[in-house]
Write an enzyme that holds these catalytic residues in place. Structure first.
Site, PDB file in Angstrom:
ATOM      1  CG  HIS A 114     -11.325   0.172  -0.038  1.00 43.71           C
ATOM      2  ND1 HIS A 114     -10.379   0.860  -0.780  1.00 43.71           N
ATOM      3  CD2 HIS A 114     -10.623   0.090   1.043  1.00 43.71           C
ATOM      4  CE1 HIS A 114      -9.637   1.226   0.063  1.00 43.71           C
ATOM      5  NE2 HIS A 114      -9.421   0.831   1.043  1.00 43.71           N
ATOM      6  CB  SER A 161      -0.879  -0.001   1.122  1.00 40.22           C
ATOM      7  OG  SER A 161      -1.492   1.238   1.542  1.00 40.22           O
ATOM      8  CE1 TYR A 172      -6.372   3.955  -1.267  1.00 41.64           C
ATOM      9  CE2 TYR A 172      -4.712   3.930   0.401  1.00 41.64           C
ATOM     10  CZ  TYR A 172      -5.893   3.512  -0.354  1.00 41.64           C
ATOM     11  OH  TYR A 172      -6.691   2.688   0.309  1.00 41.64           O
ATOM     12  CE  LYS A 198      -7.620  -3.260  -3.542  1.00 41.48           C
ATOM     13  NZ  LYS A 198      -8.061  -2.239  -2.539  1.00 41.48           N
ATOM     14  CB  THR A 252      -6.916   2.167  -4.690  1.00 42.57           C
ATOM     15  OG1 THR A 252      -5.869   0.968  -4.589  1.00 42.57           O
ATOM     16  CG2 THR A 252      -8.242   1.919  -4.048  1.00 42.57           C
TER      17      THR A 252
HETATM   18  C1  FNR Z   1      -7.594  -1.908   3.233  1.00 40.75           C
HETATM   19  N1  FNR Z   1      -7.812  -1.853   1.907  1.00 40.75           N
HETATM   20  C2  FNR Z   1      -6.804  -0.942   1.160  1.00 40.75           C
HETATM   21  N2  FNR Z   1      -6.733  -0.934  -0.225  1.00 40.75           N
HETATM   22  C3  FNR Z   1      -5.853  -0.154  -0.937  1.00 40.75           C
HETATM   23  O1  FNR Z   1      -5.936  -0.371  -2.487  1.00 40.75           O
HETATM   24  N3  FNR Z   1      -4.930   0.508  -0.122  1.00 40.75           N
HETATM   25  C4  FNR Z   1      -4.817   0.364   1.192  1.00 40.75           C
HETATM   26  O2  FNR Z   1      -4.048   1.019   1.565  1.00 40.75           O
HETATM   27  C5  FNR Z   1      -6.078  -0.448   1.686  1.00 40.75           C
HETATM   28  N4  FNR Z   1      -5.758  -0.182   3.103  1.00 40.75           N
HETATM   29  C6  FNR Z   1      -6.863  -1.106   3.894  1.00 40.75           C
HETATM   30  C7  FNR Z   1      -6.541  -1.334   5.206  1.00 40.75           C
HETATM   31  C8  FNR Z   1      -7.540  -2.048   6.074  1.00 40.75           C
HETATM   32  C9  FNR Z   1      -6.990  -2.217   7.406  1.00 40.75           C
HETATM   33  C10 FNR Z   1      -8.339  -3.064   5.363  1.00 40.75           C
HETATM   34  C11 FNR Z   1      -9.173  -3.819   6.140  1.00 40.75           C
HETATM   35  C12 FNR Z   1      -8.330  -2.798   4.100  1.00 40.75           C
HETATM   36  C13 FNR Z   1      -8.641  -2.633   1.131  1.00 40.75           C
HETATM   37  C14 FNR Z   1      -8.153  -3.973   0.837  1.00 40.75           C
HETATM   38  O3  FNR Z   1      -7.011  -3.865  -0.208  1.00 40.75           O
HETATM   39  C15 FNR Z   1      -9.070  -4.861   0.087  1.00 40.75           C
HETATM   40  O4  FNR Z   1      -9.685  -4.400  -1.011  1.00 40.75           O
HETATM   41  C16 FNR Z   1     -10.285  -5.352   1.247  1.00 40.75           C
HETATM   42  O5  FNR Z   1      -9.552  -5.523   2.303  1.00 40.75           O
HETATM   43  C17 FNR Z   1     -10.771  -6.599   0.591  1.00 40.75           C
HETATM   44  O6  FNR Z   1     -11.701  -7.045   1.574  1.00 40.75           O
HETATM   45  P1  FNR Z   1     -11.395  -8.157   2.435  1.00 40.75           P
HETATM   46  O7  FNR Z   1     -10.530  -9.351   2.035  1.00 40.75           O
HETATM   47  O8  FNR Z   1     -11.202  -7.495   3.679  1.00 40.75           O
HETATM   48  O9  FNR Z   1     -12.913  -8.611   2.918  1.00 40.75           O
END
Ligand code: FNR
Length: 368
Positions: free
Chosen positions: A265, A109, A133, A241, A159
């Protein structure tokens, strides 16, 4: 697998609730608003059921898949999860080591607690992708991409669903936002283009730097017309994404994008949104022949991976489950989660009469 840790990832999730601090647990487990989207993600999986087939010689199985020109040991990646030092001091470094040990790609990330370079070093020869991001300052965006390329990240995930953070009551009610504590800003605070914007250094009082971070983190103004910027600054595969609508998927492919991740997400952005898996078949029907379709949001078991693959995803990303593994047992906990997921995927495929991910088709499912 690791003795003492549940092998059912939903039970692992319950254990993490007991062991993590309320703030950290709320941040990871929490989702947008009333949680309706996160629930919809799970309900979508529950509506599809596997129909196992018999007498098909499943002695030899091969879980490997090709994704964007690379061979993966299984159709599973560690999705981008930021601020991981809130659950374990080693954060993304431990994740990189675990991913590398199993040769599973880690998507780092932008909002990581360690820098692009530190995580690359921890991951060694392991495969790594970088998630952007898209910041307001194009110089920072270009600088991030240059750093990621130099540090050996092979694919770029951009994303789209987070030009700003969603309304997340768990964090609001606990007044818990990691960024305000200076967690998740490592890439920014180490970036020459970012530092230029605050006079050269972060300084002892980090408040100026944090305010600047808040000002540049998201870029709500970007549109489809801006995708050219990514190509100018990144010569490897680019994956978008957060795609949920077929028209957006088509637009991405028409713009020359190499792949899309059908994702909401993990339900953390729009409350009341459609379950991510509900949109997967439409997106695959629209662009599956022309691009690589990946999926995340709600994967909790090997059976879930089977369902997403049968509905047309080439591979899936997991988020929360490995964050819980990390919080409970560091690097070994992340390896545990990956091993459980891959072993259960292998068994579910075998018991359903499948020996290769490519053989999974909608014919193996009954659904809505
Ligand atoms: C995320 N997600 C996320 N996505 C992204 O593109 N950049 C990021 O920095 C983050 N940070 C992040 C932090 C936390 C604590 C969570 C739980 C999620 C989203 C992540 O990439 C993904 O899309 C989801 O977590 C998928 O769903 P599940 O597997 O958590 O149900």
């Amino acid at each position: 697998v690791l003795p003492g840790l549940p092998t059912d990832l939903t039970r692992l999730e319950r254990l993490a609730r007991k062991r993590l601090s309320p703030g950290a647990h709320g941040y990871v487990a929490g989702s947008a608003g009333t949680g309706a989207t996160a629930r919809a993600n799970r309900e979508a999986f529950d509506r599809w059921r596997i129909v196992p087939r018999m007498l098909r010689d499943v002695t030899v199985r091969d879980l490997s898949v090709e994704v964007l020109g690379a061979s993966l040991p299984a159709p599973v990646l560690l999705g981008p999860v930021g601020v991981l030092s809130i659950v374990h001091p080693d954060g993304e470094l431990a994740v990189a080591r675990a991913a590398s040990a199993l040769n599973v790609p880690m998507v780092l990330s932008s909002a990581a607690s360690y820098t692009i370079e530190e995580v690359a070093e921890a991951g060694g020869e392991g495969p790594r992708w970088f998630q952007l991001y898209w910041p307001k300052d194009p110089e920072i965006a270009a600088s991030f991409l240059g750093r990621a390329k130099a540090a050996g990240y092979t694919a770029l995930v951009v994303t789209l669903d987070t030009p700003m953070l969603g309304w997340r009551p768990h964090d609001l009610d606990q007044a818990y936002l990691p960024f305000l504590r200076g967690i998740g800003v490592a890439n920014y605070f180490s970036d020459p283009a970012f530092l230029k914007g605050i006079g050269g250094s972060v300084g002892a009082d980090r408040s100026t730097a944090l305010l600047h971070w808040a000002a540049i983190f998201g870029n709500p103004a970007v549109t489809w017309d801006d995708l050219g910027f990514l190509r100018e600054h990144w010569d490897g595969p680019i994956v978008l994404k957060g795609i949920q609508h077929t028209d957006d998927a088509r637009r991405a492919v028409d713009a020359g994008i190499d792949g899309v991740i059908v994702s909401n997400h993990g339900g953390r952005q729009v409350d009341g949104a459609v379950g991510a898996l509900d949109m997967l078949p439409e997106v695959v029907a629209a662009v599956g022949e022309r691009t690589t379709v990946l999926f995340d949001s709600g994967i909790r078991s090997g059976a879930d991976v089977v369902k997403a693959l049968a509905l047309g995803a080439r591979a899936v990303l997991v988020g929360r489950p490995y964050a819980y593994g990390l919080g409970l047992a560091g690097e070994a906990g992340v390896r545990h989660v990956l091993r459980c997921l891959m072993a259960e995927l292998d068994l579910t495929m075998a018991l359903s009469g499948i020996t290769r991910p490519a053989d999974l088709t909608p014919e193996f499912l009954r659904g809505p």
